[in-house]
Design a protein around this motif. Structure first.
Motif, short mmCIF file in Angstrom:
data_model
loop_
_atom_site.label_atom_id
_atom_site.label_comp_id
_atom_site.label_asym_id
_atom_site.label_seq_id
_atom_site.Cartn_x
_atom_site.Cartn_y
_atom_site.Cartn_z
N UNK A 115 -6.83 -4.11 7.49
CA UNK A 115 -5.61 -3.57 6.87
C UNK A 115 -4.73 -4.71 6.37
N UNK A 116 -4.61 -5.74 7.19
CA UNK A 116 -3.79 -6.89 6.82
C UNK A 116 -4.35 -7.58 5.58
N UNK A 117 -5.69 -7.72 5.53
CA UNK A 117 -6.31 -8.35 4.36
C UNK A 117 -6.07 -7.52 3.10
N UNK A 118 -6.12 -6.20 3.23
CA UNK A 118 -5.85 -5.34 2.08
C UNK A 118 -4.46 -5.57 1.52
N UNK A 119 -3.49 -5.78 2.40
CA UNK A 119 -2.12 -6.06 1.94
C UNK A 119 -2.05 -7.41 1.23
N UNK A 120 -2.77 -8.40 1.77
CA UNK A 120 -2.78 -9.73 1.13
C UNK A 120 -3.46 -9.65 -0.23
N UNK A 121 -4.58 -8.95 -0.28
CA UNK A 121 -5.36 -8.86 -1.52
C UNK A 121 -4.56 -8.16 -2.63
N UNK A 122 -3.75 -7.21 -2.26
CA UNK A 122 -2.98 -6.46 -3.25
C UNK A 122 -1.96 -7.32 -3.99
N UNK A 123 -1.61 -8.46 -3.40
CA UNK A 123 -0.59 -9.32 -4.02
C UNK A 123 -1.13 -10.68 -4.44
N UNK A 124 -2.46 -10.84 -4.39
CA UNK A 124 -3.05 -12.14 -4.70
C UNK A 124 -4.26 -11.96 -5.62
N UNK A 125 -4.14 -12.34 -6.89
CA UNK A 125 -5.21 -12.17 -7.87
C UNK A 125 -6.46 -12.95 -7.49
N UNK A 126 -6.30 -14.05 -6.79
CA UNK A 126 -7.44 -14.90 -6.44
C UNK A 126 -8.43 -14.17 -5.53
N UNK A 127 -7.96 -13.14 -4.81
CA UNK A 127 -8.80 -12.46 -3.83
C UNK A 127 -9.44 -11.18 -4.36
N UNK A 128 -9.30 -10.88 -5.65
CA UNK A 128 -9.81 -9.61 -6.17
C UNK A 128 -11.33 -9.50 -6.10
N UNK A 129 -12.03 -10.62 -6.11
CA UNK A 129 -13.50 -10.60 -6.05
C UNK A 129 -14.00 -10.96 -4.65
#
Length: 294
Positions: A115-129
């Motif tokens: 869940x925490x990673x999902x929140x980080x990914x939603x605000x960080x373009x580098x993590x989209x892949x």
């Protein structure tokens, strides 16, 4: 620069893994890393990742190094029980073709970290892949150095080796010798355990048979004297299958300090059933053994 939240996720998973590995008493080392921005970009350039297809799975990686090769499968099973698995690559030896054996597992982040990673990914373009997974690699102490050299000097620059067939075989041959030495190392300590058993050196027999991180606390002198006078009991302990008894312990809820006394009590309760050793077993341990047995 990696988001601080990723460091928190790595720390939480590492703590869970380290606590469970320590409970086993097995001889191991644990390493972890988080890919930095350069490593992420490099892997994106080498792989065809897509949001609609395959995502990068090893933003966080762990490596468990065992001292003995027969502990690898035990720890792989432990990690699968602890985290579940998305993928497992566990190569078995091939009698016809030699190649380095891969032992890697990909696991989902535990629920809270996911869940925490999902929140980080939603605000960080580098993590989209990047997927919400982590990788665990399993190695032995002897093979670890070879894998490091191979990864950096061959895997990451495959074009350099495209015409070096003989040299590639030589590099693989070095791994083959290490694999043979892994087997020889285990066999050596099995032989040492037997010699100590024959000489009635019970602590040394237990240390070399079980190959656990025993504390320096000596085996109870009354148990030593009893085994000296009742060698058949010591023989029965020696004949137990080492991996079976450790796997039973790991798959239970048991957790006790790795002392010679405790392991003799445990082995006796589940496998030997000697009345004298049972009488020396502390009540709280007997209660825990009984609860797990039921």
């Amino acid at each position: 620069m990696i988001d601080y939240g990723i460091e928190i996720i790595e720390k939480k998973i590492r703590e869970k893994l380290l606590n469970e590995l320590t409970r086993t008493g097995l001889l191991f080392r644990l390493f972890s890393r988080i890919k930095d921005s350069n490593s992420i970009s490099d892997k994106f350039n080498r792989k065809n990742y897509s949001e609609d297809d395959k995502l990068m799975q090893d933003l966080i990686g762990f490596r468990i190094i065992t001292y003995f090769n027969d502990d690898l499968k035990i720890i792989v099973d432990l990690c699968e029980k602890l985290f579940g698995k998305e993928e497992l690559v566990y190569d078995e030896p091939d009698t016809e073709i030699f190649r380095p054996l891969r032992k890697n597992m990909v696991c989902k982040f535990p629920k809270d970290q996911g869940i925490y990673f999902g929140e980080i990914k939603a605000t960080n373009d580098e993590f989209q892949l990047i997927d919400d997974t982590f990788e665990i690699q399993f190695r032995t102490t002897l093979s670890e150095g070879w894998h490091e050299v191979d990864h950096l000097m061959r895997y990451k620059c495959k074009p350099d080796w495209s015409e070096l067939t003989n040299e590639s075989r030589m590099l693989n041959g070095i791994y083959a010798s290490l694999e043979t030495n892994d087997q020889a190392l285990k066999a050596l300590f099995d032989d040492i355990a037997y010699l100590h058993y024959r000489a009635k050196r019970w602590e040394a027999m237990l240390r070399n048979k079980l190959r656990l991180r025993f504390s320096l606390q000596n085996l109870d002198v009354h148990i030593v004297n009893y085994l000296n006078e009742n060698s058949e009991v010591g023989k029965n302990i020696f004949k137990l299958n080492r991996n079976d008894i450790i796997s039973l312990y790991i798959n239970s809820t048991l957790s006790f300090p790795t002392t010679f006394d405790n392991w003799v009590f445990y082995l006796n309760f589940y496998f030997i059933n000697d009345e004298f050793i049972l009488s020396k077993t502390p009540e709280f341990l007997k209660n825990e053994f009984q609860l797990c047995f039921e």
